[in-house]
Design an enzyme around this catalytic site. Structure first.
Site, PDB file in Angstrom:
ATOM      1  N   MET A 130      -0.075  -0.065  -4.009  1.00 21.74           N
ATOM      2  CA  MET A 130      -1.050  -0.207  -2.929  1.00 21.74           C
ATOM      3  C   MET A 130      -1.423  -1.661  -2.678  1.00 21.74           C
ATOM      4  O   MET A 130      -1.823  -2.012  -1.571  1.00 21.74           O
ATOM      5  CB  MET A 130      -2.315   0.622  -3.214  1.00 21.74           C
ATOM      6  CG  MET A 130      -2.139   2.118  -3.018  1.00 21.74           C
ATOM      7  SD  MET A 130      -1.602   2.604  -1.349  1.00 21.74           S
ATOM      8  CE  MET A 130      -3.015   2.109  -0.352  1.00 21.74           C
TER       9      MET A 130
ATOM     10  N   VAL B 203       3.291   6.175  -5.283  1.00 16.77           N
ATOM     11  CA  VAL B 203       2.550   4.915  -5.242  1.00 16.77           C
ATOM     12  C   VAL B 203       1.387   4.937  -6.238  1.00 16.77           C
ATOM     13  O   VAL B 203       0.766   5.974  -6.458  1.00 16.77           O
ATOM     14  CB  VAL B 203       2.031   4.625  -3.809  1.00 16.77           C
ATOM     15  CG1 VAL B 203       1.107   5.718  -3.320  1.00 16.77           C
ATOM     16  CG2 VAL B 203       1.363   3.270  -3.716  1.00 16.77           C
ATOM     17  N   CYS B 204       1.128   3.771  -6.832  1.00 18.73           N
ATOM     18  CA  CYS B 204      -0.068   3.555  -7.654  1.00 18.73           C
ATOM     19  C   CYS B 204      -0.651   2.204  -7.224  1.00 18.73           C
ATOM     20  O   CYS B 204      -0.449   1.789  -6.089  1.00 18.73           O
ATOM     21  CB  CYS B 204       0.259   3.609  -9.147  1.00 18.73           C
ATOM     22  SG  CYS B 204       1.327   2.274  -9.731  1.00 18.73           S
ATOM     23  N   ARG B 205      -1.335   1.517  -8.092  1.00 16.06           N
ATOM     24  CA  ARG B 205      -1.949   0.243  -7.711  1.00 16.06           C
ATOM     25  C   ARG B 205      -0.908  -0.864  -7.530  1.00 16.06           C
ATOM     26  O   ARG B 205      -0.902  -1.550  -6.514  1.00 16.06           O
ATOM     27  CB  ARG B 205      -2.994  -0.185  -8.752  1.00 16.06           C
ATOM     28  CG  ARG B 205      -3.724  -1.458  -8.394  1.00 16.06           C
ATOM     29  CD  ARG B 205      -4.851  -1.752  -9.397  1.00 16.06           C
ATOM     30  NE  ARG B 205      -5.631  -2.882  -8.956  1.00 16.06           N
ATOM     31  CZ  ARG B 205      -5.392  -4.138  -9.313  1.00 16.06           C
ATOM     32  NH1 ARG B 205      -4.382  -4.434 -10.105  1.00 16.06           N
ATOM     33  NH2 ARG B 205      -6.159  -5.112  -8.873  1.00 16.06           N
TER      34      ARG B 205
ATOM     35  N   GLY C  14       2.604  -0.445  -9.041  1.00 21.27           N
ATOM     36  CA  GLY C  14       3.955   0.069  -9.200  1.00 21.27           C
ATOM     37  C   GLY C  14       4.364   0.514 -10.586  1.00 21.27           C
ATOM     38  O   GLY C  14       5.429   1.111 -10.747  1.00 21.27           O
TER      39      GLY C  14
END
Length: 111
Positions: A90, A61-63, A65
């Site tokens: 996220m 996961v990142c901010r 995708g």
């Protein structure tokens, strides 16, 4: 190949007990992250790749995708077959009302 699809899941589909690998930067992590997530910034993946489990469900996961999709591709190309991208990152996790925490007790948010 550029534009190829990586294996992915939505926030609602993240299985219980999955290893959630958060590849955002430190300030993003500090602002809010999923409980039990493991922080390993994207730029550190090549030198810390052995920290990524090779078995079980690993959700990256990142901010939103993009970075996590790149990490999933990198891991797939290096022999991992158990990794999936969290679609929408996220931001989607927060929108799905999934739990978020901070290490300092401040209200969690996605930056």
């Amino acid at each position: 190949m550029f534009g190829s699809q990586v294996p992915s899941v939505t926030a609602a589909e993240v299985p219980d007990g999955a290893y959630l690998l958060d590849v955002r930067e430190q300030d993003e992590w500090d602002a809010g992250h999923a409980p039990g997530a493991h922080h390993l910034p994207m730029q550190e993946i090549p030198v810390r790749i052995e920290e990524v489990p090779a078995d079980g469900d690993v959700i990256v996961v990142c901010r939103v995708g993009g970075r996590s999709s790149q990490v999933v591709n990198y891991l797939l190309n290096n022999g991992w077959d158990n990794v999936r991208n969290l679609t929408g990152g996220m931001k989607a996790w927060e929108a799905a009302s999934r739990p978020m925490v901070t290490d300092d007790g401040n209200p969690a948010r996605v930056i």
